[in-house]
Design a protein around this motif. Sequence first.
Motif, PDB file in Angstrom:
ATOM      1  N   ARG B  26     -17.954  41.108  34.155  1.00  0.00           N
ATOM      2  CA  ARG B  26     -18.331  42.347  33.470  1.00  0.00           C
ATOM      3  C   ARG B  26     -19.684  42.817  33.974  1.00  0.00           C
ATOM      4  O   ARG B  26     -20.601  42.008  34.125  1.00  0.00           O
ATOM      5  N   GLN B  32     -27.548  46.558  25.665  1.00  0.00           N
ATOM      6  CA  GLN B  32     -27.724  46.827  24.226  1.00  0.00           C
ATOM      7  C   GLN B  32     -26.400  46.822  23.466  1.00  0.00           C
ATOM      8  O   GLN B  32     -26.369  46.694  22.250  1.00  0.00           O
ATOM      9  N   ALA B  71     -26.827  56.191  36.630  1.00  0.00           N
ATOM     10  CA  ALA B  71     -26.278  55.382  35.532  1.00  0.00           C
ATOM     11  C   ALA B  71     -27.340  54.514  34.864  1.00  0.00           C
ATOM     12  O   ALA B  71     -27.271  54.237  33.673  1.00  0.00           O
ATOM     13  N   GLY B 111     -24.371  52.873  30.726  1.00  0.00           N
ATOM     14  CA  GLY B 111     -23.779  51.913  29.803  1.00  0.00           C
ATOM     15  C   GLY B 111     -23.189  52.611  28.594  1.00  0.00           C
ATOM     16  O   GLY B 111     -22.090  52.282  28.134  1.00  0.00           O
ATOM     17  N   SER B 112     -23.889  53.604  28.098  1.00  0.00           N
ATOM     18  CA  SER B 112     -23.422  54.302  26.898  1.00  0.00           C
ATOM     19  C   SER B 112     -22.139  55.072  27.185  1.00  0.00           C
ATOM     20  O   SER B 112     -21.185  55.018  26.411  1.00  0.00           O
ATOM     21  N   LEU B 154     -12.312  54.922  33.540  1.00  0.00           N
ATOM     22  CA  LEU B 154     -12.779  53.907  34.493  1.00  0.00           C
ATOM     23  C   LEU B 154     -11.736  52.800  34.637  1.00  0.00           C
ATOM     24  O   LEU B 154     -11.216  52.299  33.638  1.00  0.00           O
TER      25      LEU B 154
HETATM   26  C1  LIG Z   1     -29.881  48.637  17.358  1.00  0.00           C
HETATM   27  C2  LIG Z   1     -29.086  49.568  18.239  1.00  0.00           C
HETATM   28  C3  LIG Z   1     -28.979  50.887  17.864  1.00  0.00           C
HETATM   29  C4  LIG Z   1     -28.268  51.767  18.653  1.00  0.00           C
HETATM   30  N1  LIG Z   1     -28.185  53.061  18.260  1.00  0.00           N
HETATM   31  C5  LIG Z   1     -27.498  53.936  19.015  1.00  0.00           C
HETATM   32  C6  LIG Z   1     -27.393  55.316  18.666  1.00  0.00           C
HETATM   33  O1  LIG Z   1     -27.944  55.767  17.663  1.00  0.00           O
HETATM   34  N2  LIG Z   1     -26.679  56.119  19.467  1.00  0.00           N
HETATM   35  C7  LIG Z   1     -26.070  55.662  20.613  1.00  0.00           C
HETATM   36  O2  LIG Z   1     -25.467  56.430  21.291  1.00  0.00           O
HETATM   37  N3  LIG Z   1     -26.165  54.388  20.957  1.00  0.00           N
HETATM   38  C8  LIG Z   1     -26.862  53.514  20.223  1.00  0.00           C
HETATM   39  N4  LIG Z   1     -26.951  52.201  20.620  1.00  0.00           N
HETATM   40  C9  LIG Z   1     -26.286  51.784  21.852  1.00  0.00           C
HETATM   41  C10 LIG Z   1     -27.236  51.961  23.029  1.00  0.00           C
HETATM   42  O3  LIG Z   1     -27.437  53.330  23.258  1.00  0.00           O
HETATM   43  C11 LIG Z   1     -26.696  51.289  24.261  1.00  0.00           C
HETATM   44  O4  LIG Z   1     -27.717  51.395  25.163  1.00  0.00           O
HETATM   45  C12 LIG Z   1     -25.461  51.855  24.910  1.00  0.00           C
HETATM   46  O5  LIG Z   1     -24.397  51.944  24.027  1.00  0.00           O
HETATM   47  C13 LIG Z   1     -25.001  50.979  26.065  1.00  0.00           C
HETATM   48  O6  LIG Z   1     -25.907  51.048  27.094  1.00  0.00           O
HETATM   49  P1  LIG Z   1     -26.424  49.764  27.834  1.00  0.00           P
HETATM   50  O7  LIG Z   1     -27.142  50.227  29.025  1.00  0.00           O
HETATM   51  O8  LIG Z   1     -27.158  48.938  26.910  1.00  0.00           O
HETATM   52  O9  LIG Z   1     -25.045  49.089  28.268  1.00  0.00           O
HETATM   53  P2  LIG Z   1     -24.536  47.586  28.297  1.00  0.00           P
HETATM   54  O10 LIG Z   1     -24.626  46.998  26.963  1.00  0.00           O
HETATM   55  O11 LIG Z   1     -25.185  46.865  29.380  1.00  0.00           O
HETATM   56  O12 LIG Z   1     -23.042  47.852  28.661  1.00  0.00           O
HETATM   57  C14 LIG Z   1     -22.159  48.533  27.801  1.00  0.00           C
HETATM   58  C15 LIG Z   1     -20.753  48.527  28.373  1.00  0.00           C
HETATM   59  O13 LIG Z   1     -20.674  49.369  29.509  1.00  0.00           O
HETATM   60  C16 LIG Z   1     -20.339  48.637  30.697  1.00  0.00           C
HETATM   61  N5  LIG Z   1     -21.172  49.190  31.747  1.00  0.00           N
HETATM   62  C17 LIG Z   1     -22.528  49.232  31.787  1.00  0.00           C
HETATM   63  N6  LIG Z   1     -22.931  49.912  32.861  1.00  0.00           N
HETATM   64  C18 LIG Z   1     -21.844  50.316  33.539  1.00  0.00           C
HETATM   65  C19 LIG Z   1     -21.628  51.056  34.718  1.00  0.00           C
HETATM   66  N7  LIG Z   1     -22.633  51.551  35.436  1.00  0.00           N
HETATM   67  N8  LIG Z   1     -20.348  51.271  35.117  1.00  0.00           N
HETATM   68  C20 LIG Z   1     -19.314  50.787  34.391  1.00  0.00           C
HETATM   69  N9  LIG Z   1     -19.459  50.095  33.270  1.00  0.00           N
HETATM   70  C21 LIG Z   1     -20.711  49.851  32.838  1.00  0.00           C
HETATM   71  C22 LIG Z   1     -20.607  47.193  30.363  1.00  0.00           C
HETATM   72  O14 LIG Z   1     -19.789  46.331  31.071  1.00  0.00           O
HETATM   73  C23 LIG Z   1     -20.291  47.162  28.873  1.00  0.00           C
HETATM   74  O15 LIG Z   1     -18.940  47.079  28.669  1.00  0.00           O
HETATM   75  C24 LIG Z   1     -27.660  51.303  19.861  1.00  0.00           C
HETATM   76  C25 LIG Z   1     -27.771  49.968  20.225  1.00  0.00           C
HETATM   77  C26 LIG Z   1     -28.479  49.096  19.424  1.00  0.00           C
HETATM   78  C27 LIG Z   1     -28.598  47.674  19.845  1.00  0.00           C
END
Ligand SMILES: Cc1cc2nc3c(=O)[nH]c(=O)nc-3n(C[C@H](O)[C@H](O)[C@H](O)COP(=O)(O)OP(=O)(O)OC[C@H]3O[C@@H](n4cnc5c(N)ncnc54)[C@H](O)[C@@H]3O)c2cc1C
Lengths: 795, 264
Positions: B26, B32, B71, B111-112, B154
């Motif tokens: 993954r 997050q 991204a 990620g989002s 995807l």
């Molecule tokens: C306390 C808390 C509060 C939050 N509140 C909000 C909110 O109010 N609104 C909101 O929108 N979000 C919220 N989030 C989620 C946050 O915005 C995350 O950052 C987001 O959902 C995922 O981004 P990430 O970079 O952390 O992804 P990751 O956690 O690293 O990955 C998320 C998923 O995407 C996949 N992925 C990651 N990057 C790629 C890529 N480049 N290509 C293909 N697949 C990929 C991963 O494999 C995984 O399945 C919150 C999170 C937390 C912990």
Amino acid sequence: MNVVTPFEGIGASVKRKEDLRFLSGRGQYTDDINRPGQTYAAILRSPHAHARIVSIDTAAASAMPGVVAIFTGADMPDLGGIPCGWQIHNKDGTPMAEPMHPVLAVGKARFVGDAVAAVIAETRAQARDAAEAIEVEYEVLPAAATMEAALAPGAPLVHDGVAGNVCYDWHIGDRAVNEAAFAKAAKVVEFELVNNRLVPNAMEPRAAIGDFDRTTDEYTLYTTSQNPHVIRLLMGAFVLHIPEHKLRVVAPDVGGGFGSKIFHYAEEAIVTWAAGKLGRPVKWTAERTESFMTDAHGRDHVTKARLAMDADGKFLALHVQTLANMGAYLSTFATSVPTYLYATLLAGVYTTPTVYAEVKAVFTNTVPVDAYRGAGRPEATFLLERLVDVAAAETGMDRIEIRRRNFIPNDAFPYQTPVALQYDSGDYTATLEQALKTADWAGFEARRAEAKARGRLRGIGISTYIEACGIAPSAVVGSLGARAGLYEVGTIRVHPTGSVTVLTGTHSHGQGHETTLAQLVTDRLGVPLAQVDVVHGDTAKIPFGMGTYGSRSLAVGGSAMVKAMDKIVAKARRIAAHLMEASVEDVEFDRGTFRVAGTDKTKSWGEIALTAYVPHNYPIEELEPGLDETAFYDPKNFTYPGGCHICEVEIEPETGITTVVNFTAVDDVGRVINPMIVEGQVQGGVAQGIGQALLEACVYDNEGQLVSASFMDYQMPRANDLPPVSVATHTTLCTHNPLGVKGCGEVGAIGSPPAVINAVVDALKDYGVRHIEMPATAAKIWGIINASRPAMAAE
Amino acid sequence: MYDFEYHKPGSLADAVKLLSADPDARPISGGQTLLPALKHRLNKPTSVVDLSGITELKGIRKEGDKLVIGALAKHFEVATSEVVKAAIPALAQMAGTIGDTQVRNRGTIGGSVANNDPAADYPSAVLGLNATIVTDKRRIAADDFFQGMFTTALEPGELLVAIEFPIPEKAGYAKMRNPASRYVMAGAFVAKTGGTVRVAINGAGPGVFRQTEMETALSTNWSPEAVAGIKQDADGLNSDIHGSAEYRAHLVTVMAKRAIAAAG
Ligand SMILES: Cc1cc2nc3c(=O)[nH]c(=O)nc-3n(C[C@H](O)[C@H](O)[C@H](O)COP(=O)(O)OP(=O)(O)OC[C@H]3O[C@@H](n4cnc5c(N)ncnc54)[C@H](O)[C@@H]3O)c2cc1C
């Protein structure tokens, strides 16, 4: 001369001695402690609310890497059940149903999270891996997930031997007198409400480490507890059968409890017992999900009430019928909360001559319910203060006037209520007037109009409350079913150079005792605050103690210290008299200086302390050396803090979102030792009260699954949910303890919820709202507004 | 958390190679969402491929009439980027309201959007602005990308590289937060781009969706009043302990009005 500058004694807002440690990350919490050779426990928990355990297969799990041992209920045939500390009797005099609460489930699992097996492994992850590999065959049974379901005819039985799922059916007050008063009433107001179930959510999750020394046969339990001596007694005497001298319980820094860490939990017994079996330390630390599922929850009442009034709005009689959820097993103090901590408070601050309360405690397939900040008193206050508002609305009386008319007057103290308690002091008019002034109650309608022009619904609400803390004379609680005494213990240990160590049987887990209790010593003995340390939380260091809950630490624990200081001063005066060649009667002591009355002959504190330990010139024939005294203090009565809370809210009709815009608290907590700490305690309590009123919903579905099992679904109050809280005190002294203190730990959580809901109902008064159940969420409020829109539009 | 292998490739090609070699690997971006899932043992990848060292996934730039966001752009970067603030202020504003400070400094747009949480913020901006998702293999229109709760176009192992946003004449976003999680209960992203109006709704349903009735109304009358009378059908919307489908349907209209007001 020993002059204390700046003033650090009673009444000084000195900064908290413990905060440098906490704010710089140097606190030592249970999970920070590691013992040599330590193993880790993971608990396999029931995913079902109610299920027969058909079989448990641990073979595959036992073979997994790192696994040291796996235990189930069948491995613990000799252990006692987890005891309940308070026996309640039914209306007919028979004792309550008290089903066995095994350390690990035997035969049946009774709530989601019930402990089914314990895995001990070299690492936390290995323990969890193995727990997942245990195969349990369950026969899922229908669940009694709510009190309504548990009381329905033919309901599934949580405990096979407890018919109808009723733990007890108790009452207080004189029914005949009560009924007669209702017969003469000009007006009777009937009302039903729910006191919502809450998850305590201390910042630090529960944790426990069991340790065993085979060379001495001594067990040590490190645990997140508010009362280590109580745990030693309950676990040692009732569950594991370890005598006190072979069992040490340490409750180090504890990150919040709010009641949830009073109780003896299964995990404490598991790690201690397993450490003995394995000869290795065993640590268990709850994950947050486990905290949600297994920490005892709070509140959860359903109540029907009737209030009788005469034509002038004087209360004549109150009749209350309450259902109280116990959960699946009886937690340590669960049974006392809806009885002696609730029904006895139903007179409130009013002269209601007769109160009759009936309380039915109900078993359900949910986690046990027990004391949570306020414990019983918030439930009583919420009922009364909502009921008084409804009574005012339905008789066309002013909300303040109806309260004034029914207040217990200042000249009525000591005041005997019809529900057992005798209030020693209070001035409800003074706290009311001060709060009305601070909150500018008189100017509210202008603020309401201004808000209306902005499209907001503004409301104001009040609560005038009383509570009972500093629990309580041992003989009295004993006669009511308590299985413990409720005195407290304090040791004042004066060292040869005059510095002081205080040993207290109370426990600080956020309250700031290391400061407040030290201030008592500084005030009385004149020793600078920096030279006074407070030690608590270790049965090997502290002679004895009943711990901290019910705002008792200062009222009971502080009073024990005063008694011990009395002994210290008496002895020190004899030493001083000897040194100054005077008679003891002539030696005066004032904050660090001994003086022969009417002369300039003095001795300092340090000289006397040194003499006590270096007794070269000493009345050795009549006095032992040393200056170290212990006292046990048994309270003469409860203490009765009270006061007035006023809340102002604004509702956005389009979304239903409620914002608390003003909050005023004027509390009578007796003598104030540290105003800053009191303010913090009240603010924290008000935050929890606002949380209960507007935000926190603990929800089980009909299958008994905890739906609100994480912060994603359970809304804790955040900083931006809270207004600036104006905190003030108005003091009447407690008349029966030496400090005149009443307690401040719970007032915020007790007084505030009805003030908030009264404000919300007031904001919605044009919508014909009589009551809103807590939490008054945006969705709920929008539902009310939306439902009455057509009617409004038609007007 | 279960045991897994950890890789930190330095190029997109290496990342793709690692991911295509192992169907149970993954990608991790800000972590997050993925990390909490791992900690709760809800996910058991054999290996985790850390994208944070891949330059091709970084950067925020304006390319002609498009805003291109890599991204790996963190929510904080999007919120504070002068480029984003000048091109699509509503997007910067949205990014500044996601989660809390810690989350915004770790979580990424890739990620989002790849995660497509129905209660997330970004998907409504991507759909409302008619953005294009650029992956290591192809370009995907927003309308084709989001396929319901946690589901996107995807393919396994396919990586989101960047998102291309056409720059709108007007755009606005409003949401009501879930009281507990602070994710979105109901939100609306409205945009007028090249004369075309799009309204994307997040939070309220099982996935982000377009509110076409509002789009039609706004095409002739760009004002909050134009949507005030449009009732979102509650059928199929989320209903839970925080609010009924009816409440969420009502909020859709309220948030759409506010989004238009915010867009000006
Ligand atoms: C306390 C808390 C509060 C939050 N509140 C909000 C909110 O109010 N609104 C909101 O929108 N979000 C919220 N989030 C989620 C946050 O915005 C995350 O950052 C987001 O959902 C995922 O981004 P990430 O970079 O952390 O992804 P990751 O956690 O690293 O990955 C998320 C998923 O995407 C996949 N992925 C990651 N990057 C790629 C890529 N480049 N290509 C293909 N697949 C990929 C991963 O494999 C995984 O399945 C919150 C999170 C937390 C912990």
